[in-house]
Design an enzyme around this catalytic site. Structure first.
Site, short mmCIF file in Angstrom:
data_model
loop_
_atom_site.label_atom_id
_atom_site.label_comp_id
_atom_site.label_asym_id
_atom_site.label_seq_id
_atom_site.Cartn_x
_atom_site.Cartn_y
_atom_site.Cartn_z
N ASP A 158 -3.11 8.12 8.09
CA ASP A 158 -3.95 7.09 8.71
C ASP A 158 -3.06 6.23 9.61
OD1 ASP A 158 -2.60 5.28 7.06
OD2 ASP A 158 -4.27 4.99 5.68
N SER A 183 0.80 -1.22 0.00
CA SER A 183 0.00 0.00 0.00
C SER A 183 0.84 1.27 0.00
CB SER A 183 -0.95 0.00 1.21
OG SER A 183 -0.23 -0.18 2.42
N HIS A 219 0.05 4.95 7.15
CA HIS A 219 0.64 5.68 6.03
C HIS A 219 0.84 7.15 6.36
CE1 HIS A 219 -1.76 2.24 4.49
NE2 HIS A 219 -0.66 2.02 3.80
#
Length: 375
Positions: free
Chosen positions: A321, A46, A324
């Site tokens: 978040d 991600s 990240h």
């Protein structure tokens, strides 16, 4: 006297401006000056996902597809940030005018590269709703005819992966002994090396490896393991063991294949410094997330069924978040990767790697000191 002071002040400002705008690295970073027109290919999870998860997953309404993701650019496009991620900035520094697209999005322009990274990807196992690094390499192999071998050989291959392997290992085996941890790290790194060797066999020669973050310092780890303002050290230990082996395998690959070039970005310590001395780096909040719920606001950002909090000013935060970083942090990391000193990236910067003569053996190699603890 006052006139002299004003003159000196103006001269000082002028010298600062000259030092900025005539610094070759800054000019290159802004305009791609001196950078050949090569491609950028990204692999991993991600952190580098350019939106692939949206087109790969069968699930509907993925959180990263909606606001507040993309908030800083009013563009929620599947990236796990409030805006751009590291590869976006690297592409800009390389003079690539368009963002590197996700490979699973139909009809994209891949002339200057493409992203194979998918959220939740791992090195080992069979990740649900995602793929392994090996499968990403296989995807590259299936479409490599879109580029010439010469273009591939001179292009940059950026990789960040391993987070899922260690988060899942720790969650499933809380009380595992040290020998089992070491065996798991060894198996992960061995598979990673095999996947890189496969990429090399497909004509990739320039590898930019980003080491793992201090996984125990992520807001989601602090929240799940209830460590308060402290990091969860078992996860950090796994990340450190992993990172210490990466430079060694890259040295081995470069010596075995003289045409292979690489550099390693010490992401672990870059993150650790900014969580420990956040104010020095102009991040006012570094232990909790800008978006989410829980003790560290680390869960549920963007989820429709979760009433997550959203900070007023994301540029004050280090994490967007639970896992990240904000766009502000991502941009700083990109600058470090592209042109920082050997305390952060070695044996060469990304810019040096890109322009390094094709098929010429490396003269310098990775040194273990890169993974020493940040202070």
């Amino acid at each position: 006297m006052a006139g002299n002071c004003i003159s000196v002040s103006l001269l000082g400002v002028l010298l600062v401006l000259i030092s900025i705008f005539y610094n070759p690295l800054v000019v290159a970073a802004i305009r791609g000056e001196g950078i050949p027109a090569v491609g950028l290919f990204t692999f991993g999870d991600s952190y580098f996902d350019a939106g692939n998860k949206m087109f790969f997953s069968k699930k509907q309404n993925l959180p990263q597809s909606y606001w507040p993701y993309g908030k800083s650019r009013d563009d929620p496009n599947g990236k796990f940030s409030d805006g751009h991620i590291v590869p976006d900035f690297i592409a800009e520094f390389m003079g690539i005018t368009k963002e590197i697209p996700p490979v699973f999005k139909p009809g994209v322009d891949v002339s200057r590269g493409v992203s194979f990274a998918v959220a939740d990807a791992s090195i080992l196992g069979s990740p649900a709703e995602s793929i392994t690094l090996n499968q990403q390499v296989a995807q590259f192999r299936s479409i490599k005819s879109k580029w010439t071998d010469d273009f591939i050989g001179k292009s940059l291959f950026m990789i960040y992966i391993g987070t899922e392997d260690y988060l899942n290992f720790t969650k499933n085996k809380l009380n595992v002994d040290i020998s089992a941890q070491e065996a798991f790290v060894t198996s992960v790194v061995a598979k990673f090396k095999n996947d890189l060797s496969l990429l090399y066999s497909l004509n990739a020669t320039k590898f930019a490896i980003q080491l793992l973050a201090p996984l125990g310092c992520l807001p989601i780890s602090r929240q799940e393991y209830k460590t308060g303002n402290e990091c969860y050290e078992p996860l950090n230990d796994l990340a450190k063991q992993h990172n210490e082996k990466i430079g060694l395998i890259m040295n081995d690959l470069a010596k075995k294949h003289p045409g292979l070039h690489f550099t390693v970005f010490d992401f672990y310590n870059a993150v650790l410094r900014r969580t420990r001395r956040n104010l020095s780096y102009r991040f006012y909040v570094s232990n909790t997330s800008c978006c989410g719920v829980g003790t560290h606001d680390a869960y549920g950002c963007g989820m429709g069924n979760v009433r997550s909090k959203l900070c007023e000013y994301q540029r004050a935060y280090f994490f967007f978040d639970g896992r990240h970083n904000t766009e502000k942090a991502q941009e700083k990391f990109a600058h470090l990767f592209f042109g920082a000193d050997t305390n952060v990236v070695q044996p060469m910067t990304l810019r040096e790697l890109i322009v390094y003569p094709f098929n010429e053996p490396m003269r310098e190699f990775w040194k273990p000191s890169i993974t020493t603890n940040a202070t």
